[in-house]
Write a protein that holds these residues in place. Structure first.
Motif, PDB file in Angstrom:
ATOM      1  N   LYS A  96     -14.055   3.980  -5.602  1.00 40.57           N
ATOM      2  CA  LYS A  96     -15.249   4.484  -4.924  1.00 40.57           C
ATOM      3  C   LYS A  96     -16.153   5.190  -5.917  1.00 40.57           C
ATOM      4  O   LYS A  96     -17.386   5.040  -5.883  1.00 40.57           O
ATOM      5  CB  LYS A  96     -14.854   5.429  -3.800  1.00 40.57           C
ATOM      6  N   LYS A  97     -15.564   5.973  -6.807  1.00 45.25           N
ATOM      7  CA  LYS A  97     -16.370   6.691  -7.800  1.00 45.25           C
ATOM      8  C   LYS A  97     -17.094   5.737  -8.732  1.00 45.25           C
ATOM      9  O   LYS A  97     -18.240   5.968  -9.120  1.00 45.25           O
ATOM     10  CB  LYS A  97     -15.475   7.637  -8.616  1.00 45.25           C
ATOM     11  N   ASN A  98     -16.429   4.638  -9.081  1.00 47.90           N
ATOM     12  CA  ASN A  98     -17.014   3.713 -10.051  1.00 47.90           C
ATOM     13  C   ASN A  98     -17.967   2.716  -9.412  1.00 47.90           C
ATOM     14  O   ASN A  98     -18.973   2.352 -10.014  1.00 47.90           O
ATOM     15  CB  ASN A  98     -15.898   2.970 -10.793  1.00 47.90           C
ATOM     16  N   TYR A  99     -17.635   2.233  -8.201  1.00 43.66           N
ATOM     17  CA  TYR A  99     -18.436   1.190  -7.583  1.00 43.66           C
ATOM     18  C   TYR A  99     -19.477   1.724  -6.594  1.00 43.66           C
ATOM     19  O   TYR A  99     -20.540   1.137  -6.443  1.00 43.66           O
ATOM     20  CB  TYR A  99     -17.528   0.184  -6.858  1.00 43.66           C
ATOM     21  N   MET A 155      -5.538  -2.995  -6.954  1.00 44.22           N
ATOM     22  CA  MET A 155      -5.936  -2.866  -5.557  1.00 44.22           C
ATOM     23  C   MET A 155      -6.196  -4.226  -4.915  1.00 44.22           C
ATOM     24  O   MET A 155      -5.933  -4.422  -3.728  1.00 44.22           O
ATOM     25  CB  MET A 155      -7.181  -1.986  -5.441  1.00 44.22           C
ATOM     26  N   PHE A 156      -6.704  -5.198  -5.691  1.00 47.52           N
ATOM     27  CA  PHE A 156      -6.857  -6.545  -5.157  1.00 47.52           C
ATOM     28  C   PHE A 156      -5.479  -7.146  -4.868  1.00 47.52           C
ATOM     29  O   PHE A 156      -5.303  -7.844  -3.861  1.00 47.52           O
ATOM     30  CB  PHE A 156      -7.621  -7.430  -6.140  1.00 47.52           C
ATOM     31  N   LYS A 157      -4.531  -6.869  -5.745  1.00 47.22           N
ATOM     32  CA  LYS A 157      -3.162  -7.365  -5.540  1.00 47.22           C
ATOM     33  C   LYS A 157      -2.569  -6.775  -4.252  1.00 47.22           C
ATOM     34  O   LYS A 157      -1.880  -7.467  -3.504  1.00 47.22           O
ATOM     35  CB  LYS A 157      -2.292  -6.982  -6.732  1.00 47.22           C
ATOM     36  N   SER A 178      -4.257   5.684  -2.185  1.00 47.51           N
ATOM     37  CA  SER A 178      -5.432   6.506  -1.903  1.00 47.51           C
ATOM     38  C   SER A 178      -6.092   7.000  -3.185  1.00 47.51           C
ATOM     39  O   SER A 178      -7.320   7.096  -3.268  1.00 47.51           O
ATOM     40  CB  SER A 178      -5.045   7.700  -1.022  1.00 47.51           C
ATOM     41  N   ILE A 179      -5.292   7.291  -4.212  1.00 50.34           N
ATOM     42  CA  ILE A 179      -5.845   7.733  -5.501  1.00 50.34           C
ATOM     43  C   ILE A 179      -6.628   6.601  -6.155  1.00 50.34           C
ATOM     44  O   ILE A 179      -7.733   6.808  -6.678  1.00 50.34           O
ATOM     45  CB  ILE A 179      -4.715   8.211  -6.434  1.00 50.34           C
ATOM     46  N   LEU A 180      -6.091   5.396  -6.109  1.00 54.17           N
ATOM     47  CA  LEU A 180      -6.773   4.250  -6.718  1.00 54.17           C
ATOM     48  C   LEU A 180      -8.050   3.902  -5.956  1.00 54.17           C
ATOM     49  O   LEU A 180      -9.066   3.563  -6.566  1.00 54.17           O
ATOM     50  CB  LEU A 180      -5.834   3.042  -6.747  1.00 54.17           C
ATOM     51  N   LEU A 213       0.804  -1.224   0.000  1.00 54.96           N
ATOM     52  CA  LEU A 213       0.000   0.000   0.000  1.00 54.96           C
ATOM     53  C   LEU A 213       0.836   1.273   0.000  1.00 54.96           C
ATOM     54  O   LEU A 213       0.399   2.296  -0.535  1.00 54.96           O
ATOM     55  CB  LEU A 213      -0.943   0.010   1.204  1.00 54.96           C
ATOM     56  N   TYR A 214       2.037   1.217   0.587  1.00 54.81           N
ATOM     57  CA  TYR A 214       2.808   2.454   0.751  1.00 54.81           C
ATOM     58  C   TYR A 214       4.216   2.384   0.159  1.00 54.81           C
ATOM     59  O   TYR A 214       4.566   3.184  -0.698  1.00 54.81           O
ATOM     60  CB  TYR A 214       2.890   2.811   2.250  1.00 54.81           C
ATOM     61  N   ILE A 215       5.002   1.428   0.613  1.00 52.13           N
ATOM     62  CA  ILE A 215       6.424   1.431   0.270  1.00 52.13           C
ATOM     63  C   ILE A 215       6.650   1.159  -1.210  1.00 52.13           C
ATOM     64  O   ILE A 215       7.404   1.892  -1.879  1.00 52.13           O
ATOM     65  CB  ILE A 215       7.187   0.405   1.139  1.00 52.13           C
ATOM     66  N   VAL A 216       6.020   0.114  -1.773  1.00 52.64           N
ATOM     67  CA  VAL A 216       6.248  -0.245  -3.174  1.00 52.64           C
ATOM     68  C   VAL A 216       5.784   0.847  -4.138  1.00 52.64           C
ATOM     69  O   VAL A 216       6.548   1.256  -5.018  1.00 52.64           O
ATOM     70  CB  VAL A 216       5.591  -1.603  -3.516  1.00 52.64           C
ATOM     71  N   PRO A 217       4.526   1.352  -4.017  1.00 46.02           N
ATOM     72  CA  PRO A 217       4.132   2.438  -4.940  1.00 46.02           C
ATOM     73  C   PRO A 217       5.028   3.662  -4.837  1.00 46.02           C
ATOM     74  O   PRO A 217       5.343   4.285  -5.854  1.00 46.02           O
ATOM     75  CB  PRO A 217       2.698   2.765  -4.499  1.00 46.02           C
TER      76      PRO A 217
END
Length: 376
Positions: free
Chosen positions: A259-262, A286-288, A252-254, A122-126
């Motif tokens: 949220k906008k789509n679902y 995000m599932f990954k 957070s962007i993803l 969620l944080y380090i890799v991106p």
């Protein structure tokens, strides 16, 4: 400290040490292989060695994160197999430790690794991937002079092709031809008898002597002669992809995009990533990041099943091999499932609950095996 705590602590340290050594070896091996592939950044795209080393170094968190689930499975499986082969596992049962308590302890260990992988995903890799892309984007093509060789078309930068007839040892070029693509119908052809690349500050210029420039626009041409001119190479960008990818985007962007789509069912574009064509990839990413770490609990339960020895002698010969193959298959299937994500909302819900349903199934099965005896 009680004997139970000492036994659990020793087991935890054994798993942790094996995990650390194995993870270090596998990560370094994969990193070296990738580093060789990344040499194109220098040899074909013209970036400097500093950019290359920083970019390859920033890929380490991603490699480590991807290998956690497999290395942890191997670590637990190997440690339990060693304990079973040397009969050390009997010490736990002789001290009154129930098998279900031992299994619960392994699940607690697994939760620690889930938290670690979530932190990385969620944080380090991106963040590290985005920093690597920024390094490429902001770097100068300072290796370009060393890539130019005689009688070869050089096109390491966008919209510019260079051909040199002769390249002398002192860095001087003879018979130079260049083509710059300015627009679809606008281009420029430059030829010169000689030239040399010079560096002024942080910029590279190609100093050309005795040549001409042919400007082509909408099939109309006009020529300009020159005795000497400096052609600015710094205005050209690298051919390396510099646009931020979904894998490099902040979580957070993803999440806001999903949220906008679902949730809100909005077709308004959130940013350059959030649109109808990219929503499937965003859902998979995000599932990954969020869903895949929970398969750690599944493979931990599979590895822990070593302590549940079957009563059937013929079956017991292949039991450990079966568990190992089953664990590997689960890891492979979990990776395949990622590609199914984002197809439909109902399928996404099912795939999201699948790791938890699998955990409940394995845990319930193991719980029954520790309470009752089955002749299998």
């Amino acid at each position: 400290i009680s004997m139970d705590k000492l036994l659990f602590r020793k087991f935890f340290y054994d798993v942790l040490i094996f995990f650390f050594i194995s993870s270090l070896c596998i990560t370094v091996i994969i990193w070296i292989v990738q580093a060789v592939n990344y040499l194109d950044i220098v040899s074909e795209d013209g970036h400097g060695l500093k950019t290359y080393f920083i970019y390859t170094f920033l890929s380490l968190p991603k490699i480590f994160s991807r290998t956690i689930i497999f290395v942890l499975f191997i670590s637990i499986f190997y440690t339990l197999n060693k304990y079973d082969s040397t009969n050390e596992i009997l010490i736990f049962w002789n001290n009154g430790i129930k098998k279900i308590i031992f299994i619960n302890f392994i699940l607690k260990i697994s939760i620690i690794f889930i938290i670690i992988q979530l932190l990385f995903n969620l944080y380090i890799v991106p963040k590290s991937q985005n920093l690597g892309r920024a390094q490429i984007k902001e770097s100068k093509i300072d290796f370009l002079p060393k890539l130019i060789s005689e009688k070869k078309f050089i096109d390491v930068v966008k919209n510019l092709t260079i051909f040199v007839e002769e390249y002398e040892n002192n860095g001087k070029f003879n018979k130079i031809y260049m083509k710059e693509l300015i627009d679809n119908d606008v281009s420029k052809i430059i030829s010169a008898n000689s030239g040399k690349i010079i560096k002024v500050g942080n910029k590279f210029f190609l100093r050309l002597n005795d040549g001409g420039i042919t400007n082509i626009e909408n099939n109309n041409t006009y020529n300009v002669k020159f005795k000497m001119t400096d052609y600015d190479l710094s205005k050209f960008s690298t051919k390396t992809v510099t646009v931020r990818k979904i894998q490099e985007t902040d979580s957070s962007i993803l999440i806001n995009c999903l949220k906008k789509n679902y949730v809100f069912h909005s077709n308004i574009q959130y940013d350059e990533f959030c649109n109808e064509t990219s929503i499937e990839q965003i859902a998979q990413e995000m599932f990954k990041r969020l869903g895949m770490p929970f398969y750690i609990l599944v493979i931990s339960l599979v590895a822990t099943s070593i302590i549940l020895k079957p009563k059937n002698i013929n079956w017991s010969r292949f039991y450990k091999t079966y568990l190992f193959v089953l664990g590997v298959i689960i890891i492979i299937v979990s990776q395949i499932i990622i590609n199914l994500y984002g197809k439909s909302f109902s399928l996404d819900i099912y795939l999201s609950t699948l790791p938890f349903l699998t955990i409940l199934f394995f845990y319930f099965y193991i719980y029954l095996k520790t309470k009752f005896t089955f002749n299998i």
